[in-house]
Design a protein around this motif. Structure first.
Motif, PDB file in Angstrom:
ATOM      1  N   UNK A 281       0.841  -1.199  -0.189  1.00  0.00           N
ATOM      2  CA  UNK A 281       0.279   0.161  -0.300  1.00  0.00           C
ATOM      3  C   UNK A 281       0.685   1.555  -0.267  1.00  0.00           C
ATOM      4  N   UNK A 282       0.688   1.940  -0.762  1.00  0.00           N
ATOM      5  CA  UNK A 282       1.279   4.067  -0.082  1.00  0.00           C
ATOM      6  C   UNK A 282      -0.571   4.742   0.441  1.00  0.00           C
ATOM      7  N   UNK A 283       0.773   5.898   0.661  1.00  0.00           N
ATOM      8  CA  UNK A 283      -0.561   6.576   0.583  1.00  0.00           C
ATOM      9  C   UNK A 283      -1.894   7.124   0.172  1.00  0.00           C
ATOM     10  N   UNK A 284      -3.198   6.758   0.822  1.00  0.00           N
ATOM     11  CA  UNK A 284      -4.360   6.905  -0.103  1.00  0.00           C
ATOM     12  C   UNK A 284      -5.478   8.044   0.394  1.00  0.00           C
ATOM     13  N   UNK A 285      -4.936   8.018   1.614  1.00  0.00           N
ATOM     14  CA  UNK A 285      -6.852   9.000   2.155  1.00  0.00           C
ATOM     15  C   UNK A 285      -5.667  10.727   2.960  1.00  0.00           C
ATOM     16  N   UNK A 286      -6.184  11.343   2.777  1.00  0.00           N
ATOM     17  CA  UNK A 286      -5.813  12.869   4.465  1.00  0.00           C
ATOM     18  C   UNK A 286      -5.957  12.328   5.449  1.00  0.00           C
ATOM     19  N   UNK A 287      -7.064  11.114   5.654  1.00  0.00           N
ATOM     20  CA  UNK A 287      -8.471  11.951   6.809  1.00  0.00           C
ATOM     21  C   UNK A 287      -8.685  10.377   7.133  1.00  0.00           C
ATOM     22  N   UNK A 288      -8.835   9.163   8.098  1.00  0.00           N
ATOM     23  CA  UNK A 288      -9.838   7.920   8.257  1.00  0.00           C
ATOM     24  C   UNK A 288     -10.154   8.305   9.856  1.00  0.00           C
ATOM     25  N   UNK A 289     -11.142   7.503  10.024  1.00  0.00           N
ATOM     26  CA  UNK A 289     -11.599   7.638  11.379  1.00  0.00           C
ATOM     27  C   UNK A 289     -11.686   6.236  12.160  1.00  0.00           C
ATOM     28  N   UNK A 290     -10.992   5.594  13.553  1.00  0.00           N
ATOM     29  CA  UNK A 290     -10.412   4.714  13.782  1.00  0.00           C
ATOM     30  C   UNK A 290     -10.909   5.028  15.005  1.00  0.00           C
ATOM     31  N   UNK A 291     -10.643   3.051  16.060  1.00  0.00           N
ATOM     32  CA  UNK A 291     -10.727   3.175  17.514  1.00  0.00           C
ATOM     33  C   UNK A 291      -9.028   4.182  17.787  1.00  0.00           C
ATOM     34  N   UNK A 292      -8.430   4.504  18.958  1.00  0.00           N
ATOM     35  CA  UNK A 292      -7.837   5.090  19.344  1.00  0.00           C
ATOM     36  C   UNK A 292      -6.662   4.420  19.289  1.00  0.00           C
ATOM     37  N   UNK A 293      -6.381   2.949  19.573  1.00  0.00           N
ATOM     38  CA  UNK A 293      -5.358   2.500  19.864  1.00  0.00           C
ATOM     39  C   UNK A 293      -4.717   2.445  17.521  1.00  0.00           C
ATOM     40  N   UNK A 294      -5.204   2.840  17.128  1.00  0.00           N
ATOM     41  CA  UNK A 294      -4.654   3.036  16.134  1.00  0.00           C
ATOM     42  C   UNK A 294      -3.515   3.661  16.119  1.00  0.00           C
ATOM     43  N   UNK A 295      -3.115   5.074  16.707  1.00  0.00           N
ATOM     44  CA  UNK A 295      -1.872   5.415  16.617  1.00  0.00           C
ATOM     45  C   UNK A 295      -0.680   4.528  16.669  1.00  0.00           C
ATOM     46  N   UNK A 296      -1.051   3.433  17.170  1.00  0.00           N
ATOM     47  CA  UNK A 296      -0.012   2.875  17.444  1.00  0.00           C
ATOM     48  C   UNK A 296       0.744   2.256  16.218  1.00  0.00           C
ATOM     49  N   UNK A 297      -0.050   2.218  14.854  1.00  0.00           N
ATOM     50  CA  UNK A 297       0.186   1.908  13.719  1.00  0.00           C
ATOM     51  C   UNK A 297       0.295   2.814  12.398  1.00  0.00           C
ATOM     52  N   UNK A 298       0.291   4.324  12.678  1.00  0.00           N
ATOM     53  CA  UNK A 298       0.563   4.918  12.091  1.00  0.00           C
ATOM     54  C   UNK A 298       1.566   5.869  12.516  1.00  0.00           C
ATOM     55  N   UNK A 299       2.224   6.520  11.414  1.00  0.00           N
ATOM     56  CA  UNK A 299       3.630   6.706  11.420  1.00  0.00           C
ATOM     57  C   UNK A 299       4.740   6.481  10.174  1.00  0.00           C
ATOM     58  N   UNK A 300       5.875   7.070  10.472  1.00  0.00           N
ATOM     59  CA  UNK A 300       7.203   6.879   9.914  1.00  0.00           C
ATOM     60  C   UNK A 300       7.587   5.586  10.118  1.00  0.00           C
ATOM     61  N   UNK A 301       7.968   4.994   9.425  1.00  0.00           N
ATOM     62  CA  UNK A 301       8.415   3.224   9.215  1.00  0.00           C
ATOM     63  C   UNK A 301       9.811   3.303   9.881  1.00  0.00           C
ATOM     64  N   UNK A 302      10.223   3.063  10.531  1.00  0.00           N
ATOM     65  CA  UNK A 302      11.316   2.523  11.672  1.00  0.00           C
ATOM     66  C   UNK A 302      11.416   1.297  12.142  1.00  0.00           C
ATOM     67  N   UNK A 303      13.295   0.922  12.534  1.00  0.00           N
ATOM     68  CA  UNK A 303      13.395  -0.075  13.272  1.00  0.00           C
ATOM     69  C   UNK A 303      13.151   0.280  14.282  1.00  0.00           C
ATOM     70  N   UNK A 304      12.903  -0.844  15.443  1.00  0.00           N
ATOM     71  CA  UNK A 304      12.639  -0.925  17.110  1.00  0.00           C
ATOM     72  C   UNK A 304      14.503  -1.356  16.946  1.00  0.00           C
ATOM     73  N   UNK A 305      14.301  -0.686  18.918  1.00  0.00           N
ATOM     74  CA  UNK A 305      15.701  -1.823  19.122  1.00  0.00           C
ATOM     75  C   UNK A 305      15.625  -2.766  19.047  1.00  0.00           C
ATOM     76  N   UNK A 306      15.107  -4.035  18.906  1.00  0.00           N
ATOM     77  CA  UNK A 306      15.348  -5.683  17.799  1.00  0.00           C
ATOM     78  C   UNK A 306      15.606  -5.832  16.753  1.00  0.00           C
ATOM     79  N   UNK A 307      15.189  -4.966  15.971  1.00  0.00           N
ATOM     80  CA  UNK A 307      16.132  -5.373  14.801  1.00  0.00           C
ATOM     81  C   UNK A 307      14.434  -5.208  13.836  1.00  0.00           C
ATOM     82  N   UNK A 308      13.511  -4.810  14.787  1.00  0.00           N
ATOM     83  CA  UNK A 308      11.683  -5.295  14.108  1.00  0.00           C
ATOM     84  C   UNK A 308      11.343  -3.555  13.617  1.00  0.00           C
ATOM     85  N   UNK A 309      10.958  -3.523  12.117  1.00  0.00           N
ATOM     86  CA  UNK A 309       9.820  -2.520  11.905  1.00  0.00           C
ATOM     87  C   UNK A 309       9.044  -2.304  12.750  1.00  0.00           C
ATOM     88  N   UNK A 310       8.450  -0.953  12.419  1.00  0.00           N
ATOM     89  CA  UNK A 310       8.199  -0.129  13.916  1.00  0.00           C
ATOM     90  C   UNK A 310       7.493   1.047  13.562  1.00  0.00           C
TER      91      UNK A 310
END
Length: 449
Positions: A281-310
Motif C-alpha cells: 500500500x501507499x499513501x491514499x488518504x488525508x483523513x481516516x477514522x478509527x479506534x484510538x489504539x490505531x495510533x500505534x500503527x500510524x507513523x514513519x516506518x523505523x526499526x525498533x531496538x529489536x531490529x523489527x519494523x515499527x
C-alpha cells in the motif's frame, strides 16, 4: 516532536492461558477452604495483556486461595462459544468478557447472574452509563463495563496544509466541507485519493453522522424497540454520508472498519494470518477514522531496538482530531469496548464476585488505563495519561454512544444488516426508501430474545 510507540499487542498470545497465583496462604480471603477450587474467566482477543492477566491470577489466589484460569476467546467465535457454553453448568466460564453490543442479547436471555447488589461497590454512578445500560434489564444489572475505547480521526497535516485546509475544523459541517475540498484538490496527485477514507460497509464509523444530526438507529417506544433510520434527523445524516461517499471517499464499497489507518502511512503492507504480505500500500488518504489504539500503527516506518519494523508517530506529519459536532460538543461516536459479567450457571458465585471486586479495584482499573484501555470507572481516567491520544480518547468518549440495547442486536450483527445497508448508501436513488427497507429488517429482529 517524535515519539516512539510500542504496540499493545506486540506479544503473541496463546489461545488459552492458565494463570495460577503463587501465594495461596496470603491474607485477604478464606484461602484455606478454596485451595482445591478453580475459577474460569474468558477474555476476548489480546486486549487484556499478559501483565494484567498475571495480576488478576496472583491477586485472586492471594485473596481467595483458589486458582484463576484465564482462557482467551476469539472475537469471531465468541457469540457461538457463549451461546453453547454459558448455559452448560459443567463448561460455562464463571466470569466472561462480552462485547458491549452483544451484551443485551445474553442479558435478556438470562445468561448472567444478577449483580445489582454489587453495583455501588464496584463503582456505581462512576461506571460508564452507556455500558451499564446495555448490561441491564428492567433496572437490574447483569454485566458491567470492563474497558472502553472510542473513535476519533487521524489526519495527514501535510496534505491538509497543502490543500489549504485548517486541520482543526470547528464543526461537523466544516469537517465535511474540508475533506471534500481536499479530495478535489488532491495536492499530491494520488490515484483514487480520499480526503476522508470511509469504507462502504464501515457503519461503526458512519453512524456518527446519523447520531450527530439527532438521529437514532432504533428507539424504545411503547414497550418495544422500533427502527428509526427514516426519521428526518437520521435521513439528514444519511444525506451527508452519501455526499461524503461520492465526493470525499474512494474507499472500496465492500470495505468494513478494518485497518483503514494503513492508507494514512506513506507505505504499508497487508498481511494474511500467517504473516505473509498479500498487498503493498501507499499513501491514499488525508483523513481516516478509527479506534484510538490505531495510533500505534500510524507513523514513519523505523526499526525498533529489536531490529523489527515499527511505526514512529511524527507530529510534523500526523495529527489527531476529535470529530466535531455542530453543537459545540464532540460528535457522538460509536464506543468500542467490552462488558463483563458472572455466568448464571457458575458453581462458584462468591468466588466470581471476589474476582469482580479485584477487576473493579483502583489497582486494576489504573492498570487498564496505563495499558491504553479506557477504565470502566471514570475516577481512574487519569491513568490513561496526558498525551494527545489520551486526551482524544477521553474527549471523544465523553459524547460516545452504543448501538440499541435491544435483545436482538447480536442477531442483527450476525446477519450483517448494517453492513449491507451502508454499502447501498453511495448509489441509493431514494435514501428514505432504503432506510424504510432496512427498518423492516431491523424490526424483525430487534425484540427477538
Amino acid at each position: 516532536m517524535k515519539r516512539k510507540l510500542v504496540g499493545l499487542a506486540a506479544a503473541a498470545m496463546a489461545s488459552t492461558l492458565v494463570l495460577a497465583g503463587c501465594s495461596p496462604a496470603a491474607s485477604g480471603g478464606d484461602s484455606g477452604n478454596n485451595s482445591d477450587k478453580t475459577l474460569t474467566m474468558w477474555v476476548i482477543g489480546g486486549d487484556t495483556p499478559p501483565e494484567l492477566r498475571e495480576y488478576l491470577a496472583t491477586e485472586f489466589t492471594e485473596k481467595t486461595g483458589a486458582t484463576l484460569k484465564i482462557q482467551e476467546q476469539g472475537w469471531g467465535d465468541i457469540i457461538t462459544n457463549l451461546t453453547t457454553k454459558l448455559p452448560d453448568e459443567k463448561n460455562t466460564p464463571d466470569v466472561t468478557e462480552i462485547g458491549n453490543t452483544q451484551s443485551p442479547a445474553f442479558t435478556n436471555a438470562g445468561a448472567f447472574l444478577d449483580i445489582s447488589d454489587m453495583y455501588d461497590e464496584l463503582g456505581g454512578d462512576k461506571l460508564l452509563p452507556s455500558f451499564v445500560e446495555v448490561g441491564a434489564v428492567e433496572g437490574k444489572n447483569y454485566t458491567l463495563p470492563y474497558y472502553f475505547g472510542s473513535r476519533y480521526t487521524f489526519l495527514r497535516k501535510d496534505v491538509w496544509d497543502a490543500a489549504g485546509q485548517n486541520f482543526s475544523p470547528a464543526s461537523l459541517d466544516e469537517f465535511n466541507e474540508s475533506v471534500k475540498a481536499i479530495t478535489k484538490a488532491n495536492p499530491k496527485g494520488i490515484d483514487n485519493f480520499s480526503g476522508f477514507f470511509l469504507g462502504g460497509q464501515d457503519w461503526r464509523d458512519g453512524i456518527s453522522w446519523i447520531f450527530a444530526n439527532g438521529g437514532e438507529i432504533a428507539e424504545f417506544k411503547d414497550g418495544k424497540w422500533v427502527a428509526t433510520l427514516d426519521s428526518p434527523e437520521s435521513l439528514k445524516g444519511l444525506e451527508q454520508l452519501q455526499d461524503l461517499y461520492k465526493n470525499a471517499s474512494n474507499a472500496p464499497n465492500d470495505m468494513k472498519d478494518a485497518n483503514q489507518y494503513q492508507y494514512l502511512n506513506d507505505s504499508d503492507e497487508v498481511k494474511d494470518e500467517d504473516g505473509n504480505v498479500t498487498e503493498d500500500l501507499s499513501l491514499a488518504a488525508a483523513t481516516i477514522m478509527a479506534p484510538g489504539w490505531a495510533h500505534w500503527s500510524i507513523g514513519d516506518l523505523v526499526t525498533n531496538d529489536k531490529g523489527e519494523p515499527a511505526r514512529e508517530w511524527n507530529d510534523d506529519t500526523f495529527a489527531t482530531l476529535v470529530l466535531p459536532g455542530n453543537d459545540g460538543k464532540p460528535a457522538p461516536v460509536f464506543a468500542g469496548g467490552s462488558n463483563i459479567g458472572i455466568s448464571a450457571k457458575t458453581q462458584n458465585p462468591e468466588l466470581a464476585k471476589d474476582l469482580m471486586r479485584i477487576i473493579y479495584s483502583e489497582e486494576y482499573q489504573t492498570m487498564l488505563g496505563e495499558k491504553g484501555l479506557g477504565p470502566a470507572n471514570s475516577d481512574y481516567a487519569d491513568s490513561l495519561g496526558s498525551d494527545q491520544f489520551a486526551k482524544a480518547l477521553i474527549e471523544s468518549a465523553s459524547n460516545s454512544k452504543l448501538t440499541p440495547a435491544a435483545p436482538g442486536w447480536a442477531a442483527i450483527e450476525s446477519k450483517n444488516i448494517m453492513e449491507e445497508f451502508f454499502s447501498k448508501i453511495r448509489d441509493a436513488k431514494d435514501l428514505k426508501q432504503l432506510a424504510q427497507d432496512t427498518n423492516a429488517q431491523l424490526d424483525a429482529l430487534l425484540n427477538q430474545k
